[in-house]
Write a protein that holds these residues in place. Structure first.
Motif, PDB file in Angstrom:
ATOM      1  N   ILE A   1     -14.674  25.361  10.345  1.00  0.00           N
ATOM      2  CA  ILE A   1     -14.722  26.161   9.122  1.00  0.00           C
ATOM      3  C   ILE A   1     -15.761  25.601   8.162  1.00  0.00           C
ATOM      4  CG2 ILE A   1     -13.409  26.762   7.051  1.00  0.00           C
ATOM      5  CD1 ILE A   1     -10.972  27.080   8.784  1.00  0.00           C
ATOM      6  N   ILE A   2     -15.830  24.267   8.045  1.00  0.00           N
ATOM      7  CA  ILE A   2     -16.821  23.643   7.162  1.00  0.00           C
ATOM      8  C   ILE A   2     -18.240  23.988   7.610  1.00  0.00           C
ATOM      9  CG2 ILE A   2     -17.759  21.427   6.415  1.00  0.00           C
ATOM     10  CD1 ILE A   2     -14.914  20.324   6.505  1.00  0.00           C
ATOM     11  N   VAL A   3     -18.487  23.922   8.922  1.00  0.00           N
ATOM     12  CA  VAL A   3     -19.819  24.223   9.451  1.00  0.00           C
ATOM     13  C   VAL A   3     -20.175  25.690   9.200  1.00  0.00           C
ATOM     14  CG1 VAL A   3     -21.205  24.388  11.543  1.00  0.00           C
ATOM     15  CG2 VAL A   3     -19.741  22.394  11.168  1.00  0.00           C
ATOM     16  N   ILE A   4     -19.236  26.589   9.498  1.00  0.00           N
ATOM     17  CA  ILE A   4     -19.499  28.019   9.301  1.00  0.00           C
ATOM     18  C   ILE A   4     -19.778  28.319   7.838  1.00  0.00           C
ATOM     19  CG2 ILE A   4     -18.411  30.302   9.342  1.00  0.00           C
ATOM     20  CD1 ILE A   4     -17.070  29.548  11.937  1.00  0.00           C
ATOM     21  N   CYS A   5     -18.995  27.714   6.932  1.00  0.00           N
ATOM     22  CA  CYS A   5     -19.201  27.959   5.500  1.00  0.00           C
ATOM     23  C   CYS A   5     -20.554  27.451   5.031  1.00  0.00           C
ATOM     24  CB  CYS A   5     -18.104  27.270   4.702  1.00  0.00           C
ATOM     25  SG  CYS A   5     -16.535  28.113   4.786  1.00  0.00           S
ATOM     26  N   GLY A   6     -20.953  26.281   5.505  1.00  0.00           N
ATOM     27  CA  GLY A   6     -22.248  25.746   5.111  1.00  0.00           C
ATOM     28  C   GLY A   6     -23.387  26.647   5.548  1.00  0.00           C
ATOM     29  N   LEU A   7     -23.340  27.101   6.794  1.00  0.00           N
ATOM     30  CA  LEU A   7     -24.381  28.001   7.300  1.00  0.00           C
ATOM     31  C   LEU A   7     -24.363  29.338   6.572  1.00  0.00           C
ATOM     32  CD1 LEU A   7     -24.040  27.305  11.145  1.00  0.00           C
ATOM     33  CD2 LEU A   7     -25.764  26.400   9.566  1.00  0.00           C
ATOM     34  N   LEU A   8     -23.163  29.834   6.282  1.00  0.00           N
ATOM     35  CA  LEU A   8     -23.037  31.109   5.586  1.00  0.00           C
ATOM     36  C   LEU A   8     -23.608  31.027   4.178  1.00  0.00           C
ATOM     37  CD1 LEU A   8     -21.897  33.990   5.716  1.00  0.00           C
ATOM     38  CD2 LEU A   8     -19.731  33.068   4.854  1.00  0.00           C
ATOM     39  N   THR A   9     -23.358  29.921   3.497  1.00  0.00           N
ATOM     40  CA  THR A   9     -23.882  29.744   2.145  1.00  0.00           C
ATOM     41  C   THR A   9     -25.410  29.758   2.139  1.00  0.00           C
ATOM     42  OG1 THR A   9     -21.954  28.394   1.583  1.00  0.00           O
ATOM     43  CG2 THR A   9     -23.852  28.255   0.119  1.00  0.00           C
ATOM     44  N   ILE A  10     -26.004  29.012   3.056  1.00  0.00           N
ATOM     45  CA  ILE A  10     -27.471  28.952   3.138  1.00  0.00           C
ATOM     46  C   ILE A  10     -28.046  30.331   3.454  1.00  0.00           C
ATOM     47  CG2 ILE A  10     -29.411  27.964   4.404  1.00  0.00           C
ATOM     48  CD1 ILE A  10     -27.690  25.452   4.830  1.00  0.00           C
ATOM     49  N   ALA A  11     -27.426  31.033   4.409  1.00  0.00           N
ATOM     50  CA  ALA A  11     -27.937  32.341   4.818  1.00  0.00           C
ATOM     51  C   ALA A  11     -27.851  33.350   3.671  1.00  0.00           C
ATOM     52  CB  ALA A  11     -27.153  32.846   6.028  1.00  0.00           C
ATOM     53  N   LEU A  12     -26.718  33.381   2.977  1.00  0.00           N
ATOM     54  CA  LEU A  12     -26.565  34.325   1.864  1.00  0.00           C
ATOM     55  C   LEU A  12     -27.560  34.047   0.746  1.00  0.00           C
ATOM     56  CD1 LEU A  12     -22.671  34.612   1.560  1.00  0.00           C
ATOM     57  CD2 LEU A  12     -24.261  36.379   2.309  1.00  0.00           C
ATOM     58  N   GLN A  13     -27.726  32.779   0.424  1.00  0.00           N
ATOM     59  CA  GLN A  13     -28.654  32.427  -0.646  1.00  0.00           C
ATOM     60  C   GLN A  13     -30.084  32.812  -0.280  1.00  0.00           C
ATOM     61  OE1 GLN A  13     -27.347  31.383  -3.414  1.00  0.00           O
ATOM     62  NE2 GLN A  13     -29.267  31.192  -4.543  1.00  0.00           N
ATOM     63  N   MET A  14     -30.456  32.618   0.966  1.00  0.00           N
ATOM     64  CA  MET A  14     -31.804  32.980   1.415  1.00  0.00           C
ATOM     65  C   MET A  14     -32.008  34.490   1.361  1.00  0.00           C
ATOM     66  SD  MET A  14     -33.555  30.261   2.120  1.00  0.00           S
ATOM     67  CE  MET A  14     -34.863  30.894   3.159  1.00  0.00           C
ATOM     68  N   VAL A  15     -31.003  35.244   1.807  1.00  0.00           N
ATOM     69  CA  VAL A  15     -31.133  36.702   1.821  1.00  0.00           C
ATOM     70  C   VAL A  15     -31.271  37.249   0.406  1.00  0.00           C
ATOM     71  CG1 VAL A  15     -29.879  38.849   2.304  1.00  0.00           C
ATOM     72  CG2 VAL A  15     -29.954  37.035   4.022  1.00  0.00           C
ATOM     73  N   LEU A  16     -30.457  36.740  -0.522  1.00  0.00           N
ATOM     74  CA  LEU A  16     -30.453  37.270  -1.878  1.00  0.00           C
ATOM     75  C   LEU A  16     -31.660  36.830  -2.700  1.00  0.00           C
ATOM     76  CD1 LEU A  16     -26.659  36.832  -2.690  1.00  0.00           C
ATOM     77  CD2 LEU A  16     -27.855  38.939  -2.088  1.00  0.00           C
ATOM     78  N   ALA A  17     -32.176  35.644  -2.403  1.00  0.00           N
ATOM     79  CA  ALA A  17     -33.258  35.096  -3.229  1.00  0.00           C
ATOM     80  C   ALA A  17     -34.641  35.273  -2.617  1.00  0.00           C
ATOM     81  CB  ALA A  17     -33.009  33.608  -3.494  1.00  0.00           C
ATOM     82  N   LYS A  18     -34.734  35.429  -1.304  1.00  0.00           N
ATOM     83  CA  LYS A  18     -36.041  35.380  -0.647  1.00  0.00           C
ATOM     84  C   LYS A  18     -36.433  36.665   0.074  1.00  0.00           C
ATOM     85  CE  LYS A  18     -36.544  30.970  -1.665  1.00  0.00           C
ATOM     86  NZ  LYS A  18     -37.582  30.507  -2.638  1.00  0.00           N
ATOM     87  N   THR A  19     -35.548  37.641   0.143  1.00  0.00           N
ATOM     88  CA  THR A  19     -35.869  38.841   0.913  1.00  0.00           C
ATOM     89  C   THR A  19     -36.096  40.044   0.008  1.00  0.00           C
ATOM     90  OG1 THR A  19     -33.555  39.525   1.169  1.00  0.00           O
ATOM     91  CG2 THR A  19     -34.435  37.985   2.807  1.00  0.00           C
ATOM     92  N   ARG A  20     -36.726  41.071   0.577  1.00  0.00           N
ATOM     93  CA  ARG A  20     -36.973  42.306  -0.165  1.00  0.00           C
ATOM     94  C   ARG A  20     -35.653  43.002  -0.498  1.00  0.00           C
ATOM     95  NH1 ARG A  20     -41.426  45.597  -0.685  1.00  0.00           N
ATOM     96  NH2 ARG A  20     -42.559  44.216   0.731  1.00  0.00           N
TER      97      ARG A  20
END
Length: 276
Positions: A132-151
């Protein structure tokens, strides 16, 4: 426990923080994903990791259906209207699941690879909790990248801040909202599937944990994913530590932390002044 809170609450952070929509039925989508995963694993014999994507997709599908038929008419309404409507949906979902599945608490059968624990420098770590810790860490990074770096992230922020201007620039605002809402519901379904083994799953799941979802988003601030993530860790650790060290006062620790933080930062740790 903090990571688990984040998985459950990050979908609400998306719909409430990024869409400015108060969806108190968020726990119902989490419950839907949990029950889908339970049926696939316990009754149909699916592998646990194969059932997790189906939990996400099923909750997202329910979300997109409700968004297209019901939710879309409430975007421009007051927050009070949104609260009354979504809390009504929550009670309806509780009654429906209680009628179909019964009121008994159920758990998901985990594969042998996720059961038990291992020692790391003398500290016992549960395999499932580490996952769960690993999944949450990856999910946090992915969401932040999508919201801040994508069109898409830029279009979403524009659609929320000024829908008329965004439409004038060629952004399909209803489509952006529909996709975002479905994605938030899918995250809730994934959280419900992951939490079923630790928290248990019953028809009253949305009501029991609704306040925790709201506390996480409120304390963290609803304008980013980083805020709810850090708030989940802070509140999760504080809640468990309070129940361990001061059992008589344990349940009040998380509320005390919330009050202190909101007095210090009224808009949350990473919040900003609301547009509405």
């Amino acid at each position: 426990y903090g990571m688990l809170l984040f998985v459950l609450a990050c979908g609400l952070a998306v719909t409430l923080g990024l869409m400015n929509f108060v969806n108190l039925a968020h726990g119902a989508f989490a419950m839907a994903g949990g029950y889908v995963c339970m049926v696939l694993v316990n009754r149909m014999g699916w592998p646990f990791f194969a059932a997790l994507p189906l939990a996400f997709v099923s909750a997202a599908a329910i979300g997109i259906a409700l968004e297209r038929t019901l939710y879309r008419h409430l975007y421009a309404r007051s927050h009070l209207d949104q609260v009354l409507f979504t809390i009504g949906l929550t009670f309806m979902s509780v009654a429906a699941v209680d009628y179909i599945q019964g009121s008994s608490r159920v758990f998901i059968n985990l594969p042998a690879a996720l059961q038990g624990q291992f020692d790391l420098f003398g500290v016992g770590i549960g395999r499932y909790r580490l996952m769960i810790i690993v999944i949450c860490g990856l999910l946090t990074i992915a969401l932040q990248m999508v919201l801040a770096k994508t069109r898409f992230g830029s279009r979403l922020r524009a659609a929320v801040d000024d829908p008329r201007a965004a439409s004038g620039l060629g952004i399909n605002v209803p489509q952006v909202f529909a996709f975002t809402f479905a994605f938030g519901c899918g995250l809730a379904g994934l959280g419900g599937a992951l939490s079923a083994e630790i928290l248990g799953l019953d028809p009253y799941f949305p009501l029991k944990f609704m306040i925790y979802f709201l506390i996480v988003v409120t304390v963290g601030g609803s304008s980013s994913i980083t805020g709810p993530f850090l708030a989940s860790l802070l509140l999760g650790i504080g809640d468990v530590a309070g129940k361990y060290y001061v059992p008589k006062m344990g349940p009040f620790v998380i509320y005390t932390m919330m009050i202190v933080i909101l007095i210090w930062r009224p808009n949350g740790l990473f919040g900003r002044t609301a547009a509405r």
